[in-house]
Design a protein around this motif. Structure first.
Motif, short mmCIF file in Angstrom:
data_model
loop_
_atom_site.label_atom_id
_atom_site.label_comp_id
_atom_site.label_asym_id
_atom_site.label_seq_id
_atom_site.Cartn_x
_atom_site.Cartn_y
_atom_site.Cartn_z
N GLU A 263 0.85 -1.20 0.00
CA GLU A 263 0.00 0.00 0.00
C GLU A 263 0.89 1.24 0.00
OE1 GLU A 263 -2.66 -0.31 3.31
OE2 GLU A 263 -3.69 -2.07 2.51
N GLY A 264 0.56 2.18 -0.88
CA GLY A 264 1.37 3.38 -1.02
C GLY A 264 2.32 3.33 -2.19
N ASP A 265 2.50 2.13 -2.77
CA ASP A 265 3.37 2.01 -3.95
C ASP A 265 2.74 2.73 -5.14
OD1 ASP A 265 5.16 0.54 -2.52
OD2 ASP A 265 4.72 -1.38 -3.49
N ALA A 279 -0.82 5.35 -11.21
CA ALA A 279 -1.67 4.83 -10.13
C ALA A 279 -0.90 4.64 -8.85
CB ALA A 279 -2.29 3.50 -10.56
N LYS A 280 -1.63 4.84 -7.74
CA LYS A 280 -1.08 4.60 -6.40
C LYS A 280 -1.98 3.59 -5.70
CE LYS A 280 -0.13 6.92 -1.99
NZ LYS A 280 -0.14 8.23 -1.27
N LEU A 281 -1.40 2.52 -5.21
CA LEU A 281 -2.17 1.50 -4.50
C LEU A 281 -2.53 2.01 -3.11
CD1 LEU A 281 -3.23 -1.45 -4.71
CD2 LEU A 281 -1.10 -2.16 -3.59
N THR A 282 -3.81 2.10 -2.81
CA THR A 282 -4.24 2.63 -1.52
C THR A 282 -4.69 1.55 -0.55
OG1 THR A 282 -6.43 3.05 -2.46
CG2 THR A 282 -4.86 4.89 -2.44
N SER A 283 -5.07 0.39 -1.06
CA SER A 283 -5.47 -0.71 -0.17
C SER A 283 -5.33 -2.05 -0.89
CB SER A 283 -6.91 -0.54 0.30
OG SER A 283 -7.32 -1.64 1.08
N LEU A 284 -4.77 -3.02 -0.18
CA LEU A 284 -4.67 -4.38 -0.71
C LEU A 284 -5.97 -5.16 -0.52
CD1 LEU A 284 -1.07 -5.22 0.52
CD2 LEU A 284 -1.81 -5.20 -1.87
N LEU A 285 -6.82 -4.64 0.38
CA LEU A 285 -8.13 -5.27 0.62
C LEU A 285 -9.13 -4.19 1.01
CD1 LEU A 285 -9.64 -8.05 0.82
CD2 LEU A 285 -9.25 -7.89 3.28
N ASP A 286 -9.85 -3.71 0.02
CA ASP A 286 -10.90 -2.72 0.27
C ASP A 286 -12.10 -3.45 0.84
OD1 ASP A 286 -13.43 -1.17 -0.56
OD2 ASP A 286 -11.84 0.30 -0.90
#
Length: 351
Positions: A263-265, A279-286
């Motif tokens: 998250e944050g990558d 794109a920025k990953l904000t959650s691995l499990l929404d």
């Protein structure tokens, strides 16, 4: 497979219908057979009333949305040299045959109409007779017997849907339904000039935009907030939830975001047909999206079980259609619309 009506359909005939183009309506023999499902005959009267209910929905709500008249809508060629009317009527007859087929298996599931449901159907059929003129009832085959039969079929089909879907495994793990979330930016290759005309960037302009996007990407990878960086440049950071099978907003964007591990990558810049994405990953499990996906998976399982049962019953049952009889019902020549009121609700008559 087309699903059958989901709710008790008494409200399908609340209020009144309006028959237009009455000169296009010839007298039909309502006792003729349109199709045979097993040993049970579908009369032209029952088929006509069911078809006119569907037609009324289309003409009342969809023709205007499509920006056309009802006659033009029905005559429009859509695919395989079929008009919209022919395509719609084919689906309607299949739905009707399915309802007969499902009702024939109701006893297998101990499904039957309650006294309350029988009375509600009887009352609705009688009210339809009171609310509509003899001319309209002639056009739509709206005698109480036909109206009651259609409502009976729709109600039993609704109850059978629940019974046929029973027993489906409703346990779905987070792993099977996992949805990630991201923020992303689009540096579009298209601009709009002062007159509102859309223009595509030149190759040189695209290269310049790529340089700008790369600078943004470097800043984001350096830890700056995407919304802050985007806002300062007059851009809007978008959000999306996804899994590896998602295709929206862009399959290449999805693939790049899905490859991120923490998250944050932030992805590298992603060149697509429409522009450049970051794109920025904000959650691995929404959590919300994952729970929604679980519901969707369960719904798909139920649909598959329902469809499988129906397909098997079709294989085991001889279904014969009388196409010349069915052709006697014309939507293009005979219009039917719904006269709405503040208290009417016809939303459940459409399958």
């Amino acid at each position: 497979m087309v699903r059958l009506a989901k709710r008790l359909a008494v409200l399908a005939v609340a209020g009144t219908l309006t028959a237009t183009s009455l000169t296009g309506c010839g007298t039909i023999n309502t006792d003729e057979t349109v199709a045979t499902v097993g040993d049970e005959k579908i009369t032209l009267g029952v088929a006509n009333f069911y078809a006119r209910l569907q037609q009324a929905q289309y003409e009342t709500y969809y023709a205007s949305m499509m920006g056309t008249t009802a006659e033009e809508m029905w005559a429009k060629e859509v695919s395989d040299n079929q008009t919209y009317e022919e395509q719609t009527k084919k689906s309607i007859l299949e739905n009707l045959e399915n309802m007969y087929l499902v009702s024939q298996h109701a006893s297998d599931y101990d499904v039957a109409l309650t006294e309350e449901e029988q009375q509600a159907i009887k009352d609705a059929a009688a009210k339809f007779g009171e609310d509509n003129s003899d001319d309209v009832k002639k056009v739509v085959s709206g005698d109480e017997e036909e109206v009651a039969k259609v409502l009976e079929l729709m109600t039993i089909s609704n109850k059978m849907e629940t019974a046929m879907e029973a027993g489906v495994d409703e346990n779905v793990s987070d792993e099977d339904a996992a949805q990630k979330s991201m923020q992303y930016l689009l540096f579009s290759y298209t601009t709009t000039d002062d007159s509102g005309e859309s223009q595509t960037l030149s190759d040189d302009e695209k290269e310049a935009l790529k340089t700008t996007a790369q600078a943004f990407d470097d800043r984001l990878k350096g830890g700056e907030d995407m919304e802050t960086v985007a806002s300062a440049a007059g851009l809007t950071a978008q959000t999306a939830t996804f899994d590896s099978e998602s295709t929206s907003p862009d399959k290449d964007l999805i693939a790049a975001a899905d490859a991120l591990t923490n998250e944050g990558d932030v992805t590298d810049i992603i060149e697509t047909e429409n522009g450049i994405h970051i794109a920025k990953l904000t959650s691995l499990l929404d959590r919300e999206a994952t729970d929604s996906k679980k519901e969707s998976i369960v719904s798909e399982r139920k649909q598959e079980q329902y469809d499988s049962l129906l397909e098997q019953w079709k294989k085991d049952t001889k279904i014969k259609e009388e196409k010349k009889v069915w052709k006697k019902i014309s939507f293009e020549k005979q219009g039917v619309t719904i006269k709405t009121s503040d208290t009417s609700d016809t939303s459940d008559s459409q399958n």
